[in-house]
Design a protein around this motif. Structure first.
Motif, PDB file in Angstrom:
ATOM      1  N   TRP A   1       0.817  -1.217   0.000  1.00 15.22           N
ATOM      2  CA  TRP A   1       0.000   0.000   0.000  1.00 15.22           C
ATOM      3  C   TRP A   1       0.851   1.267   0.000  1.00 15.22           C
ATOM      4  O   TRP A   1       0.337   2.357  -0.147  1.00 15.22           O
ATOM      5  CB  TRP A   1      -0.936   0.014   1.204  1.00 15.22           C
ATOM      6  N   ASN A   2       2.152   1.176   0.193  1.00 18.38           N
ATOM      7  CA  ASN A   2       3.021   2.349   0.179  1.00 18.38           C
ATOM      8  C   ASN A   2       3.318   2.762  -1.248  1.00 18.38           C
ATOM      9  O   ASN A   2       3.612   1.931  -2.091  1.00 18.38           O
ATOM     10  CB  ASN A   2       4.342   2.041   0.897  1.00 18.38           C
ATOM     11  N   THR A   3       3.243   4.066  -1.533  1.00 18.84           N
ATOM     12  CA  THR A   3       3.506   4.545  -2.882  1.00 18.84           C
ATOM     13  C   THR A   3       4.312   5.837  -2.854  1.00 18.84           C
ATOM     14  O   THR A   3       4.302   6.578  -1.873  1.00 18.84           O
ATOM     15  CB  THR A   3       2.201   4.824  -3.654  1.00 18.84           C
ATOM     16  N   PHE A   4       5.000   6.086  -3.939  1.00 19.39           N
ATOM     17  CA  PHE A   4       5.697   7.347  -4.179  1.00 19.39           C
ATOM     18  C   PHE A   4       5.616   7.604  -5.670  1.00 19.39           C
ATOM     19  O   PHE A   4       5.752   6.680  -6.477  1.00 19.39           O
ATOM     20  CB  PHE A   4       7.164   7.257  -3.743  1.00 19.39           C
ATOM     21  N   ALA A   5       5.400   8.851  -6.051  1.00 18.72           N
ATOM     22  CA  ALA A   5       5.342   9.181  -7.474  1.00 18.72           C
ATOM     23  C   ALA A   5       5.978  10.542  -7.708  1.00 18.72           C
ATOM     24  O   ALA A   5       5.962  11.412  -6.832  1.00 18.72           O
ATOM     25  CB  ALA A   5       3.892   9.206  -7.965  1.00 18.72           C
ATOM     26  N   GLY A   6       6.553  10.730  -8.865  1.00 14.31           N
ATOM     27  CA  GLY A   6       7.101  12.013  -9.277  1.00 14.31           C
ATOM     28  C   GLY A   6       6.595  12.342 -10.666  1.00 14.31           C
ATOM     29  O   GLY A   6       6.416  11.443 -11.504  1.00 14.31           O
ATOM     30  N   PHE A   7       6.352  13.617 -10.927  1.00 10.95           N
ATOM     31  CA  PHE A   7       5.790  14.024 -12.213  1.00 10.95           C
ATOM     32  C   PHE A   7       6.525  15.252 -12.741  1.00 10.95           C
ATOM     33  O   PHE A   7       6.825  16.168 -11.974  1.00 10.95           O
ATOM     34  CB  PHE A   7       4.308  14.396 -12.078  1.00 10.95           C
ATOM     35  N   LEU A   8       6.789  15.274 -14.024  1.00  4.95           N
ATOM     36  CA  LEU A   8       7.315  16.444 -14.677  1.00  4.95           C
ATOM     37  C   LEU A   8       6.150  17.359 -15.022  1.00  4.95           C
ATOM     38  O   LEU A   8       5.276  16.997 -15.821  1.00  4.95           O
ATOM     39  CB  LEU A   8       8.076  16.072 -15.961  1.00  4.95           C
ATOM     40  N   VAL A   9       6.110  18.517 -14.387  1.00  3.24           N
ATOM     41  CA  VAL A   9       5.018  19.465 -14.647  1.00  3.24           C
ATOM     42  C   VAL A   9       5.342  20.292 -15.880  1.00  3.24           C
ATOM     43  O   VAL A   9       4.510  20.484 -16.755  1.00  3.24           O
ATOM     44  CB  VAL A   9       4.780  20.381 -13.420  1.00  3.24           C
ATOM     45  N   ARG A  10       6.577  20.748 -15.952  1.00  3.15           N
ATOM     46  CA  ARG A  10       7.004  21.541 -17.116  1.00  3.15           C
ATOM     47  C   ARG A  10       8.526  21.495 -17.192  1.00  3.15           C
ATOM     48  O   ARG A  10       9.206  21.704 -16.191  1.00  3.15           O
ATOM     49  CB  ARG A  10       6.538  22.984 -16.968  1.00  3.15           C
TER      50      ARG A  10
END
Length: 66
Positions: free
Chosen positions: A54-63
């Motif tokens: 159930w543990n999560t981590f996420a990263g996103f390129l916004v710009r």
């Protein structure tokens, strides 16, 4: 953490009232340059990260920089 600086943190605690679930969440928005290190860290005083899958981590390129 970004280059060793804490950007966001959260706390999760299981009360003694018999609850079986605990949760915490945090969100950080930062400018990251190429080559910088971003990481998730468990506090040294903590025993483990509870929740298994159930543990999560996420990263996103916004710009991207132009």
């Amino acid at each position: 953490m970004l280059e060793g600086t804490i950007i966001a943190s959260c706390y999760s605690w299981k009360p003694t009232s018999g609850a079986t679930h605990e949760q915490g969440a945090a969100l950080g928005v930062v400018h990251v340059s190429e080559g910088q290190r971003v990481r998730v860290r468990l506090l040294e005083s903590a025993e483990n990260v509870r929740g298994g899958h159930w543990n999560t981590f996420a990263g996103f390129l916004v710009r991207a920089d132009t």
